[in-house]
Scaffold this motif. Structure first.
Motif, short mmCIF file in Angstrom:
data_model
loop_
_atom_site.label_atom_id
_atom_site.label_comp_id
_atom_site.label_asym_id
_atom_site.label_seq_id
_atom_site.Cartn_x
_atom_site.Cartn_y
_atom_site.Cartn_z
N THR A 1 -18.72 -77.37 42.93
CA THR A 1 -19.36 -77.72 42.02
C THR A 1 -19.62 -79.26 41.78
N ARG A 2 -20.59 -79.55 41.06
CA ARG A 2 -20.89 -81.20 41.31
C ARG A 2 -20.57 -81.60 39.62
N LYS A 3 -19.97 -82.48 39.70
CA LYS A 3 -19.87 -83.23 37.99
C LYS A 3 -20.15 -84.89 38.27
N GLY A 4 -21.57 -85.23 38.19
CA GLY A 4 -22.04 -86.65 38.19
C GLY A 4 -21.76 -86.68 39.99
N ASN A 5 -21.18 -87.67 40.45
CA ASN A 5 -21.00 -87.75 42.00
C ASN A 5 -19.74 -87.14 42.53
N ASN A 6 -18.98 -86.64 41.61
CA ASN A 6 -17.66 -85.98 42.04
C ASN A 6 -17.90 -84.40 42.36
N VAL A 7 -17.08 -84.17 43.58
CA VAL A 7 -17.27 -82.81 43.84
C VAL A 7 -15.95 -81.97 43.61
N LEU A 8 -16.19 -80.80 42.81
CA LEU A 8 -15.01 -80.02 42.18
C LEU A 8 -14.84 -78.83 43.38
N ILE B 1 -27.49 -92.46 44.27
CA ILE B 1 -28.81 -92.42 44.71
C ILE B 1 -29.28 -93.80 45.03
N ASN B 2 -28.89 -94.80 44.30
CA ASN B 2 -29.43 -96.10 44.52
C ASN B 2 -28.52 -97.17 44.98
N SER B 3 -27.40 -96.81 45.39
CA SER B 3 -26.24 -97.74 45.55
C SER B 3 -25.30 -97.15 46.61
N SER B 4 -24.45 -97.92 46.94
CA SER B 4 -23.35 -97.34 48.01
C SER B 4 -22.04 -96.86 47.37
N VAL B 5 -22.04 -96.79 46.26
CA VAL B 5 -21.05 -96.03 45.44
C VAL B 5 -20.83 -94.40 45.76
N GLN B 6 -19.61 -94.12 46.13
CA GLN B 6 -19.50 -92.73 46.40
C GLN B 6 -18.45 -92.16 45.51
N GLY B 7 -18.67 -90.78 45.18
CA GLY B 7 -17.79 -90.18 44.21
C GLY B 7 -16.63 -89.60 44.87
N ASP B 8 -15.62 -89.07 44.19
CA ASP B 8 -14.46 -88.41 44.97
C ASP B 8 -14.49 -87.00 44.83
N PHE B 9 -13.90 -86.30 45.77
CA PHE B 9 -13.69 -84.72 46.03
C PHE B 9 -12.35 -84.56 45.39
N ILE B 10 -12.58 -83.52 44.42
CA ILE B 10 -11.30 -83.44 43.37
C ILE B 10 -11.10 -81.78 43.69
N PHE B 11 -10.03 -81.38 44.12
CA PHE B 11 -9.54 -80.09 44.48
C PHE B 11 -8.50 -79.43 43.41
N THR B 12 -8.66 -78.38 43.11
CA THR B 12 -7.47 -77.65 42.21
C THR B 12 -6.83 -76.45 43.09
N VAL B 13 -5.45 -76.70 43.29
CA VAL B 13 -4.91 -75.43 44.03
C VAL B 13 -4.46 -74.13 43.13
N THR B 14 -4.68 -73.06 43.77
CA THR B 14 -4.33 -71.88 43.20
C THR B 14 -3.19 -71.09 43.94
N VAL B 15 -2.35 -70.85 43.42
CA VAL B 15 -1.31 -70.06 44.25
C VAL B 15 -1.58 -68.86 44.24
N GLN B 16 -1.95 -68.29 45.38
CA GLN B 16 -1.91 -66.62 45.76
C GLN B 16 -0.79 -65.94 45.85
N THR B 17 -0.59 -64.99 44.82
CA THR B 17 0.59 -64.19 45.10
C THR B 17 0.54 -62.86 45.95
N PRO B 18 0.98 -62.65 46.90
CA PRO B 18 0.80 -61.42 47.69
C PRO B 18 0.84 -60.09 47.25
N LYS B 19 -0.21 -59.41 47.27
CA LYS B 19 -0.14 -57.93 46.72
C LYS B 19 0.58 -56.89 47.48
N LYS B 20 0.61 -57.20 48.79
CA LYS B 20 1.39 -56.24 49.56
C LYS B 20 2.37 -56.85 50.39
N LEU B 21 3.66 -56.69 50.59
CA LEU B 21 4.79 -56.98 51.24
C LEU B 21 5.40 -55.86 52.26
N THR B 22 5.76 -56.50 53.30
CA THR B 22 6.39 -55.51 54.16
C THR B 22 8.01 -55.30 53.75
#
Length: 166
Positions: free
Chosen positions: A61-68, A118-139
């Motif tokens: 997803t894009r928010k300004g120059n940041n990538v989410l 677009i008109n300068s050398s300024v670059q946005g940030d890459f922001i990621f959010t972690v989501t813990v996946q709970t296993p559905k099946k276990l041995t």
């Protein structure tokens, strides 16, 4: 576009290559000078205006120059910490170390890996959010190990469900 053919005008669709500048955003317009309709009475061609429509991405997803972005991690990665390979928008991968005890919803920022302005050398940030996946099946072995872990943490181990009437 109309072209003169001696007895009037003929409609023709020309093909034009357009260079899209890095960092362009939804709704912005590119102007191509002299690529529009011919002027009246032999006047110079007008300008062609192209309004950009950015297609949604399934991951980013894009928010300004940041990538989410949302990044799924395993319960063991969250608990013990891990070095993740995060996929960037340009197809490359960035290594990023998360610490032990990382909780679902924790946000991390990789500086200057977002979109360029677009008109300068300024670059946005890459922001990621972690989501813990709970296993559905276990041995059976995995389940036994988790039950042992629960006991060492003074947790009540889960009760095995039987049928509707016990």
């Amino acid at each position: 576009m109309k072209l003169a053919s001696g007895k009037g005008t003929v409609r023709k669709q020309p093909k034009i290559k357009v260079k899209i500048p890095a960092g362009i955003d939804d709704g912005q317009t590119i102007v191509l000078r002299g690529e529009g309709e011919p002027g009246e009475k032999g006047g110079p061609k007008g300008d062609l205006y192209i309004t950009v429509k950015i297609k949604r991405h399934s991951i980013y997803t894009r928010k300004g120059n940041n990538v989410l972005c949302e990044v799924p991690i395993t319960i063991t990665q969250a608990t013990l910490g891990a070095e993740l390979e995060i996929p960037m928008v340009d197809g490359s991968k960035e290594k990023y170390k998360i610490s032990d005890g990382t909780q679902t919803g924790t946000r991390f920022t990789i500086r200057n890996k977002g979109f360029k302005s677009i008109n300068s050398s300024v670059q946005g940030d890459f922001i990621f959010t972690v989501t813990v996946q709970t296993p559905k099946k276990l041995t059976k072995e995995q389940r036994d190990l988790l039950m042992q872990l629960a006991k060492t943490m003074n947790e009540q181990p889960p009760i095995k469900k039987r049928g509707l009437f016990g």
